[in-house]
Design an enzyme around this catalytic site. Structure first.
Site, short mmCIF file in Angstrom:
data_model
loop_
_atom_site.label_atom_id
_atom_site.label_comp_id
_atom_site.label_asym_id
_atom_site.label_seq_id
_atom_site.Cartn_x
_atom_site.Cartn_y
_atom_site.Cartn_z
N GLY A 1 -98.62 39.83 -17.36
CA GLY A 1 -98.58 40.51 -16.07
C GLY A 1 -98.92 41.99 -16.13
O GLY A 1 -99.84 42.40 -16.86
N ILE A 2 -98.17 42.79 -15.39
CA ILE A 2 -98.46 44.23 -15.27
C ILE A 2 -98.26 44.94 -16.61
O ILE A 2 -99.03 45.83 -16.97
CB ILE A 2 -97.55 44.83 -14.17
CG1 ILE A 2 -97.99 44.31 -12.79
CG2 ILE A 2 -97.60 46.36 -14.20
CD1 ILE A 2 -96.99 44.60 -11.66
N ASP B 1 -84.44 42.15 -26.03
CA ASP B 1 -83.93 41.88 -24.69
C ASP B 1 -83.33 43.19 -24.18
O ASP B 1 -82.28 43.62 -24.68
CB ASP B 1 -82.88 40.77 -24.76
CG ASP B 1 -82.26 40.46 -23.40
OD1 ASP B 1 -82.42 41.27 -22.45
OD2 ASP B 1 -81.60 39.41 -23.29
N VAL B 2 -83.99 43.84 -23.22
CA VAL B 2 -83.55 45.18 -22.82
C VAL B 2 -82.20 45.17 -22.10
O VAL B 2 -81.60 46.22 -21.92
CB VAL B 2 -84.61 45.90 -21.94
CG1 VAL B 2 -85.92 46.07 -22.69
CG2 VAL B 2 -84.82 45.18 -20.61
N TYR C 1 -82.56 41.43 -5.63
CA TYR C 1 -83.77 42.02 -6.23
C TYR C 1 -84.14 43.31 -5.50
O TYR C 1 -84.45 44.32 -6.14
CB TYR C 1 -84.93 41.00 -6.16
CG TYR C 1 -86.23 41.52 -6.75
CD1 TYR C 1 -86.46 41.54 -8.12
CD2 TYR C 1 -87.25 41.99 -5.91
CE1 TYR C 1 -87.65 42.02 -8.65
CE2 TYR C 1 -88.45 42.46 -6.43
CZ TYR C 1 -88.65 42.47 -7.80
OH TYR C 1 -89.83 42.95 -8.33
N ASN D 1 -90.82 48.58 -17.60
CA ASN D 1 -91.42 47.59 -16.70
C ASN D 1 -90.68 46.25 -16.66
O ASN D 1 -90.79 45.51 -15.69
CB ASN D 1 -92.88 47.41 -17.17
CG ASN D 1 -93.58 46.22 -16.59
OD1 ASN D 1 -93.99 46.24 -15.44
ND2 ASN D 1 -93.74 45.17 -17.39
P1 NAD Z 1 -93.84 39.16 -15.05
O1 NAD Z 1 -92.67 38.26 -14.83
O2 NAD Z 1 -95.19 38.58 -14.97
O3 NAD Z 1 -93.65 39.97 -16.40
C1 NAD Z 1 -92.40 40.56 -16.71
C2 NAD Z 1 -92.24 40.59 -18.21
O4 NAD Z 1 -90.94 41.13 -18.49
C3 NAD Z 1 -92.30 39.19 -18.83
O5 NAD Z 1 -93.21 39.19 -19.90
C4 NAD Z 1 -90.86 38.95 -19.29
O6 NAD Z 1 -90.76 38.14 -20.45
C5 NAD Z 1 -90.36 40.36 -19.54
N1 NAD Z 1 -88.91 40.45 -19.49
C6 NAD Z 1 -88.07 39.88 -18.58
N2 NAD Z 1 -86.80 40.14 -18.90
C7 NAD Z 1 -86.81 40.90 -20.03
C8 NAD Z 1 -85.81 41.46 -20.84
N3 NAD Z 1 -84.52 41.28 -20.56
N4 NAD Z 1 -86.17 42.19 -21.93
C9 NAD Z 1 -87.50 42.36 -22.22
N5 NAD Z 1 -88.50 41.83 -21.49
C10 NAD Z 1 -88.16 41.10 -20.41
O7 NAD Z 1 -93.69 40.34 -13.96
P2 NAD Z 1 -94.79 41.31 -13.32
O8 NAD Z 1 -95.20 40.73 -12.04
O9 NAD Z 1 -95.79 41.70 -14.35
O10 NAD Z 1 -93.84 42.53 -12.98
C11 NAD Z 1 -93.78 43.70 -13.77
C12 NAD Z 1 -92.90 44.72 -13.05
O11 NAD Z 1 -93.45 44.99 -11.75
C13 NAD Z 1 -91.48 44.25 -12.80
O12 NAD Z 1 -90.62 45.37 -12.90
C14 NAD Z 1 -91.52 43.73 -11.37
O13 NAD Z 1 -90.26 43.76 -10.77
C15 NAD Z 1 -92.47 44.74 -10.75
N6 NAD Z 1 -93.14 44.25 -9.55
C16 NAD Z 1 -93.98 43.18 -9.56
C17 NAD Z 1 -94.59 42.77 -8.38
C18 NAD Z 1 -95.54 41.60 -8.29
O14 NAD Z 1 -95.96 41.25 -7.16
N7 NAD Z 1 -95.93 40.99 -9.39
C19 NAD Z 1 -94.33 43.47 -7.19
C20 NAD Z 1 -93.48 44.55 -7.22
C21 NAD Z 1 -92.89 44.94 -8.42
#
Ligand code: NAD
Length: 265
Positions: free
Chosen positions: A18-19, A64-65, A161, A91
């Site tokens: 992801g991001i 695991d953060v 959330y 992130n």
């Molecule tokens: P994603 O779920 O695709 O990726 C998140 C990553 O964080 C995953 O690889 C996961 O394994 C990791 N993760 C989860 N819990 C963890 C932990 N305890 N310790 C370490 N790693 C952990 O999410 P994304 O869509 O890429 O989102 C990234 C950020 O952007 C997040 O903070 C999310 O809340 C925010 N966000 C996303 C969106 C969207 O539409 N995708 C919108 C607004 C905000």
């Protein structure tokens, strides 16, 4: 090729996909050395691919953060490899939803443990290191926390959330003020709807509670964006490069919307 983060050490959490993955790729392309952090013991296929491309400028650490006791070991491993952390891309987060009256303590605890406690203590410990190790030879450090448009406004089904992401905006502001005397900048990015693996889960949850077919929610939220489509992880990563770079040297305490026009602030 421009190298806006030449040789800087960036630590990125949630970097397996992801991001976080897109930001890791963008930082590497700008010359950074990256400590990529995520839950699995081994790096994802995509991170392994980046390792092949960028060699020893990418270091993966499993952590695991939400386990605050493990964060010191994470930072020690990052420092041992690349020295002081100069950029934090904070992130890692999880998503869940339920009708307000049905959302239980377990969901609350799970979301706050990662999205708020994990986010805050990773930031606090990195900032402590940035303050202790600042030097005239290096630019002051900078932090980018991942908030969300969900942190700007509540949603009936998404109360926990949304609250966690509002907390990210608030901690970003407080930390920016606390760190301003050291020249350390702290900002957040508030993505709108971004096409990442998280959306498979989000779409399925909305389908369950709103009686939609799989894919319907995702298509609808993309169409509702003023620019007319879901954003890509790269579009968020581009903003993350800017905020981490010296071009953003007078920007702190801000939450930058990267959302195709969904939120105006
Ligand atoms: P994603 O779920 O695709 O990726 C998140 C990553 O964080 C995953 O690889 C996961 O394994 C990791 N993760 C989860 N819990 C963890 C932990 N305890 N310790 C370490 N790693 C952990 O999410 P994304 O869509 O890429 O989102 C990234 C950020 O952007 C997040 O903070 C999310 O809340 C925010 N966000 C996303 C969106 C969207 O539409 N995708 C919108 C607004 C905000």
């Amino acid at each position: 090729m421009s190298q806006r983060l030449q040789n800087r050490h960036a630590l990125l959490t949630g970097a397996a996909g992801g991001i976080g993955l897109a930001a890791t790729a963008a930082y590497l392309a700008q010359g950074a050395r990256c400590t990529a952090v995520d839950l699995p013991r081994e790096p994802s296929h995509e991170l392994a691919e980046l390792s092949r491309q960028y060699g020893d400028r990418l270091h993966y650490v499993a952590c695991d953060v939400s386990k605050t006791a493990d964060i010191d070991d994470l930072l020690a491993a990052a420092q041992a490899r690349f020295g002081p952390i100069e950029v934090l891309f904070n992130n890692a987060a999880i998503f869940d939803l339920a009708p307000l009256l049905a959302s239980d303590e377990a969901m609350y605890d799970r979301l706050f443990a990662v999205n708020v406690r994990g986010m805050f203590f990773v930031m606090q410990k990195v900032l402590a290191q940035m303050v202790a190790q600042r030097s005239k030879a290096r630019p002051a450090g900078t932090v980018i926390n991942l908030a969300s448009q969900a942190g700007r406004r509540g949603e009936a089904l998404v109360s926990h959330y949304c609250a966690t992401k509002a907390a990210v905006v608030s901690y970003t502001q407080s930390a920016a003020l606390a760190m301003a005397p050291y020249g350390i900048r702290v900002n957040a990015i508030a993505p709108g709807v971004i096409d990442t693996p998280m959306w498979q889960h989000v779409d399925a949850l909305f389908a369950r509670y709103e009686g939609l077919k799989p894919g319907e929610k995702k298509a609808a939220v993309g169409k509702a964006v003023p620019l007319g489509y879901m954003g890509s992880p790269k579009q968020v990563a581009d903003a993350a490069v800017f905020l981490a770079s010296d071009e953003a040297s007078y920007i702190t305490a801000q939450t930058l919307n990267v959302d195709g026009g969904n939120v105006m602030s």
